[in-house]
Motif scaffolding. Structure first.
Motif, PDB file in Angstrom:
ATOM      1  N   GLU A   1      42.574  47.442  39.409  1.00 49.47           N
ATOM      2  CA  GLU A   1      43.947  47.878  38.943  1.00 49.47           C
ATOM      3  C   GLU A   1      45.122  46.289  39.093  1.00 49.47           C
ATOM      4  O   GLU A   1      45.840  46.279  38.292  1.00 49.47           O
ATOM      5  N   LEU A   2      44.440  45.609  40.029  1.00 52.05           N
ATOM      6  CA  LEU A   2      45.395  44.432  40.321  1.00 52.05           C
ATOM      7  C   LEU A   2      44.607  43.142  39.959  1.00 52.05           C
ATOM      8  O   LEU A   2      45.237  42.227  39.792  1.00 52.05           O
ATOM      9  N   GLY A   3      43.388  43.207  39.832  1.00 53.72           N
ATOM     10  CA  GLY A   3      42.645  42.000  39.505  1.00 53.72           C
ATOM     11  C   GLY A   3      42.237  41.401  40.755  1.00 53.72           C
ATOM     12  O   GLY A   3      42.504  41.659  41.778  1.00 53.72           O
TER      13      GLY A   3
ATOM     14  N   ARG B   1      35.680  47.749  35.593  1.00 52.33           N
ATOM     15  CA  ARG B   1      36.928  46.930  35.488  1.00 52.33           C
ATOM     16  C   ARG B   1      36.849  46.114  36.719  1.00 52.33           C
ATOM     17  O   ARG B   1      37.212  44.906  36.535  1.00 52.33           O
TER      18      ARG B   1
END
Lengths: 206, 206
Positions: free
Chosen positions: B34-36, B113
């Motif tokens: 979600e935040l990388g 992801r």
């Protein structure tokens, strides 16, 4: 690296400004490819371009401006790259494997690496995603049109459109795989077989 | 989000420690997705896991330790995911399109992801790359073996191995494409056509 001006001719102010901007954009792509998203700052790009920090900030006052410039520039260069790649294969019969090498080439090298860093950043940044998405969609259409042309495909043939899309998705997947492993021999074997598959299921239209 | 302990039974110290570590690892994957890369810190992960900063630092003293733990954990979970995905399709005749949906599923969702952020970071970090590469290679072999099994492919058939590799590369490319556009309908059409192609060029071995 400090760039040394090579032209002894005095350029008009506007040309010099355009050349500076161009140097900054080229340096920004290199920086993005080599240093990634967080490493690509106005200061780093200015230094790589051999441009003073002040001059760089004149063109790109904020990092956001630099990123916007970089994204537009990358899109232009990638579109031009598609054109150039296609030019050499336009005449003569379809040579499927060569066409595939060209298509896969669109997902390799510094431009692809730079784009990948931008996409990954965009995955966690909605406003960046909104900026990147339409440009990527347009580029995707250009690549698709080029693939259809080079593969001499009649898009009316059932399944032809999807097979061309799969070919571009495959090329993108190979590019991503290359990020960690540089397995040139494996890629060549996959492409040779893929070419044979295309020649079987999607013969060139006359 | 603070996790509320739900079990009234007092766990032995060692089990509690293991459960805490597990919560931290799960939270680290979610944070990465979600935040990388740069958003995934020990502090952020501790908060998401509902674990005190001190307890988190006991398990992962540095961000590097957290990343190493995350990478190993992701690899285990992805390998288990391959196993689970395969289990339902093992018996009965080959159903090519369903197999493809399973394979493509390996390159979707939070785990993919998160992995993509790690790969992109590894592209500009040689020591991270050295850490990630062997795990990805092992995972690639597991996925390949599973694809061969589910597609009932005789790898002695010339070109069969490369066609299976192309199928996994295609799945990876579709996953990367989904990062910016969620084009479910397009993906479904590409997979349906790809299944038809596989049934033509690579019929199941008896």
């Amino acid at each position: 690296m400090i760039a040394v001006p090579t032209t002894p001719v005095r350029e008009p102010q506007q040309d010099r400004s355009r050349a500076t901007r161009q140097r900054l954009l080229e340096a920004s792509v290199q920086a993005m490819a080599e240093l990634g998203w967080s490493g690509t700052t106005v200061a780093v790009v200015a230094e790589r371009a051999g441009v003073s920090r002040g001059a760089a900030q004149h063109h790109f006052p904020t990092r956001e401006d630099l990123v916007t410039g970089l994204i537009e520039y990358m899109t232009e260069v990638r579109a031009a790259e598609i054109e150039t790649a296609a030019a050499g294969l336009r005449s003569g019969p379809r040579r499927t494997e060569q066409v595939l090498v060209v298509l896969v080439g669109l997902y390799r090298g510094p431009l692809f690496r730079a784009a990948l860093h931008v996409w990954t950043a965009a995955a966690v940044d909605e406003s960046l995603r909104a900026q990147v998405r339409p440009l990527e969609a347009a580029l995707g259409r250009t690549a698709h049109g080029m693939a259809v042309e080079l593969l001499r495909v009649d898009e009316q043939t059932p399944g032809a459109r999807e097979t061309v899309q799969a070919t571009l998705d495959l090329a993108r997947g190979l590019g991503l795989g290359e990020l960690l492993h540089d397995d040139t021999a494996r890629r060549a074997r996959v492409l040779r077989q893929w070419a044979a598959t295309l020649d079987t299921v999607l013969p060139p239209s006359s």
